[in-house]
Scaffold this active site. Structure first.
Site, PDB file in Angstrom:
ATOM      1  N   ASP A 109      20.107  -3.535  -1.472  1.00 22.40           N
ATOM      2  CA  ASP A 109      19.294  -2.353  -1.777  1.00 22.40           C
ATOM      3  C   ASP A 109      19.166  -1.427  -0.575  1.00 22.40           C
ATOM      4  OD1 ASP A 109      17.620  -4.857  -1.175  1.00 22.40           O
ATOM      5  OD2 ASP A 109      16.227  -3.257  -0.646  1.00 22.40           O
TER       6      ASP A 109
ATOM      7  N   ASP B 111       0.802  -1.220   0.000  1.00 22.11           N
ATOM      8  CA  ASP B 111       0.000   0.000   0.000  1.00 22.11           C
ATOM      9  C   ASP B 111       0.839   1.277   0.000  1.00 22.11           C
ATOM     10  OD1 ASP B 111       0.946   0.121   2.638  1.00 22.11           O
ATOM     11  OD2 ASP B 111      -0.890  -0.718   3.470  1.00 22.11           O
TER      12      ASP B 111
END
Length: 630
Positions: free
Chosen positions: A336, A192
């Protein structure tokens, strides 16, 4: 699995059957985008326009604003009456008469505009014109290795950069403002894009705490609660938007996205093909504008690939050395999450160690202990090897043309065989030097920091690494001061999590044996050049050690307690959090009347709370683990 959708979608009026439900939802969301021009205050850059939504106006409440980040990074940012609205920082309930506000309508408007922009309610953009390029918020694409496996394309799933501004005293230094948790991005996948209050508080406080310990880090600017927006994680929580600041948020994963490993199995959602021209552009930008590499003649076309790699290795080696020296555990050292600038970034299930355990794992999602405290330096080596693998074709091409930089279109027409050759050579050439830099830089930095914590200045590789000894001096080891020595050792042992079950005799003997060696090490510096000019050696050494060993540590129990208080009541909670931020930003201050033997019940409520927060806390929370959902 996709998370529960957090927005309450208004059904059509009049009621109608919706055939394309996904299309209806996307249309409903797009109608609430900030695309309508809105007036701006005088502090906005004249070329930037502000846009808001006509259909979206959720409650947004400023609950945190970092004075230290404003001071260091954004001294030119006017925050209006924000600090007056936040109130006086305090741990204990304030007993004071209500004071009338001294704020002006202009200050209120500036603060509201700040809240609107930093909550994502208002967006700063600039349309393209003949005199100016366009400007709009952005999220970055990156890939990465997660827990040792290639995950393919990832990207900023809940981070949106909204602005870049130069420091007023140094136009070459710019700071990027990035919202964390403002909603979906092109890289949110099934998520979301939101962040919860709990995780936002953790990153907000720790970023500035790390800066105070001189550990390289991204910075915290603000916390804005969205109390009416529910978010489903391990439980139902509320949304919060956190603003972080850095000179750049470029990660090793950004390079991996443009030059991914070949023939790798991965569990992610896809990976675009290599783009070597984009790799060149990103590398040149990073080398010149972000890292500002020295000694490269750009006009002459000097090669830069290896130097970029070596600089990233040095920076991250210094960073992880500081983590080890202060017992910090990141928890999710995926490639990352490793910054090109060597900044601590992406604070998730992090922790400061309560009781020393080299194998401690702060992330309960890390079942194999890959990112345990002991292995953090190894994981920086792993990440730098991933960067080397991504840069290898470019480094190999530079070597093939006499150590000259590659030019535009450098890989557009090469054969697969040439590419493999460049990759092989480029991966081999700098590997040994990169690993030497990592090992030597990390060891040297760790040694420097631990000497500071021990109140020592001369390098001696035989020195053992122990801390919490700022109040020790060698006179205690003399026969005439046995009682004082015993009291000192008891004080050390009382700091253990379970002193009642400890076998005091053997423990005290071990400490005394070590302190005897430590005393001799200190005495060897007494008349040396390291402390020349100090009027009182013992006092100077004690002061130096106290300034390297924090009185206040942002422990897990402190964070859990703060989060509950802010979740329970924003009005009182934001004052408590502001005081915890003050303590975190000045960790070496004698909070809680350190050194004063006055019983706690005789202290003021505020100082008593300071003293409590400087302790180990509830034993049940020692070694407390968080999850990645934090």
């Amino acid at each position: 699995m996709p998370l529960e959708f957090p927005y309450e979608i208004t059904p059509p009026d009049p009621p109608a059957v919706i055939e394309d439900k996904a299309g209806y939802v996307e249309k409903w969301l797009s109608e609430r985008e900030a695309i309508h021009p809105s007036p701006v205050s005088s502090q906005m850059q004249p070329s930037l326009n502000k846009y808001t939504s006509k259909l979206r106006n959720r409650k947004r409440e400023l609950i945190g604003l970092s004075e230290t980040c404003l001071r260091d990074c954004l001294p030119h940012l006017d925050v209006g009456d924000a600090f007056e609205v936040l109130g006086k920082p305090a741990l204990a309930p304030l007993i004071e008469e209500e004071v009338a506000s001294t704020s002006s309508p202009e200050a209120e408007a500036i603060r509201q505009e700040l809240v609107d922009v930093l909550s994502g309610h208002a967006v700063l953009m600039m349309p393209e014109s003949s005199s100016n390029p366009s400007f709009a918020p952005w999220s970055a694409r990156y890939s990465g290795h997660q827990f040792g496996s290639w995950a393919g394309q990832l990207g900023d799933g809940r981070a949106i950069s909204i602005h870049v501004t130069p420091h007023p005293e140094d136009a070459e230094t710019t700071y990027e403002l990035q919202l964390k948790g403002p909603g979906r991005t092109p890289f949110s996948r099934t998520a979301d894009g939101l962040a919860v209050l709990r995780s936002s508080i953790r990153e907000y406080l720790c970023s500035e705490a790390m800066r105070a310990l001189s550990i390289p880090t991204t910075r915290s600017l603000s916390l804005i609660s969205l109390p009416d927006l529910p978010v489903i994680r391990e439980r139902k929580e509320t949304a919060c938007i956190f603003t972080r600041v850095a000179e750049s948020f470029i990660r090793i994963g950004n390079f991996e996205a443009l030059s991914p490993p070949s023939n790798s199995f991965f569990f992610g959602g896809g990976q675009q093909a290599a783009d070597y021209e984009a790799l060149r552009k990103l590398g040149e930008w990073t080398a010149r504008r972000v890292l500002k590499l020295q000694g490269i003649d750009w006009e002459a076309g000097d090669a830069w690939g290896k130097e970029l790699l070596f600089d990233v290795a040095r920076r991250n080696a210094r960073m992880v050395a500081a983590w080890q020296a202060y017992g910090f555990m990141h928890g999710v050292m995926n490639t990352d999450n490793i910054s090109i600038l060597g900044l601590t970034i992406d604070y998730g299930p992090y922790a400061f160690m309560d009781v020393f355990d080299p194998y401690h794992i702060c992330n309960h999602s890390d079942g194999e202990g890959r990112y345990a405290y002991k292995y953090q330096p190894n994981m920086i080596v792993y990440a730098c090897r991933a960067l080397l693998d991504a840069l290898a074709p470019l480094i190999g091409a530079e070597a093939a043309q006499g150590n000259k930089a590659v030019q535009p279109g450098w890989a557009s027409s090469i054969t697969p065989e040439t590419l493999v050759s460049w990759h092989t050579v480029g991966k081999h050439l700098p590997k040994a030097e990169m690993e030497r830099i990592l090992e030597e830089t990390c060891a040297a930095e760790y040694g420097n920091l631990m000497r500071k914590r021990l109140g020592l200045r001369r390098e001696d590789k035989r020195t053992s690494a122990r801390s919490r000894l700022a109040f020790f001096h060698t006179g205690m080891m003399k026969g005439s001061d046995i009682e004082r020595m015993e009291t000192f050792v008891k004080g050390i042992l009382s700091g253990t999590p379970d002193p009642d079950s400890m076998d005091y005799g053997p423990a005290a003997e071990q400490w005394l044996a070590w302190l005897d060696k430590y005393s001799a090490r200190i005495e060897s510096e007494r008349n040396g050049q390291e402390w020349a000019g100090e009027a009182d050696f013992d006092s100077a050494r004690q002061d130096a050690a106290k300034n390297a060993n924090p009185r206040f540590v942002l422990r897990q129990w402190v964070l859990e307690e703060l989060i509950k208080k802010v979740e329970g009541d924003h009005d009182s909670g934001k004052r408590i959090m502001a005081k915890a931020m003050q303590m975190a930003c000045k960790p070496f201050e004698p909070w809680g009347a350190e050194g004063d033997d006055t019983p706690s019940d005789k202290l003021s409520a505020e100082i008593r709370e300071e003293r409590r927060l400087c302790g180990l806390g509830d034993k049940r929370l020692l070694g407390f683990q968080c999850s990645c959902s934090s």
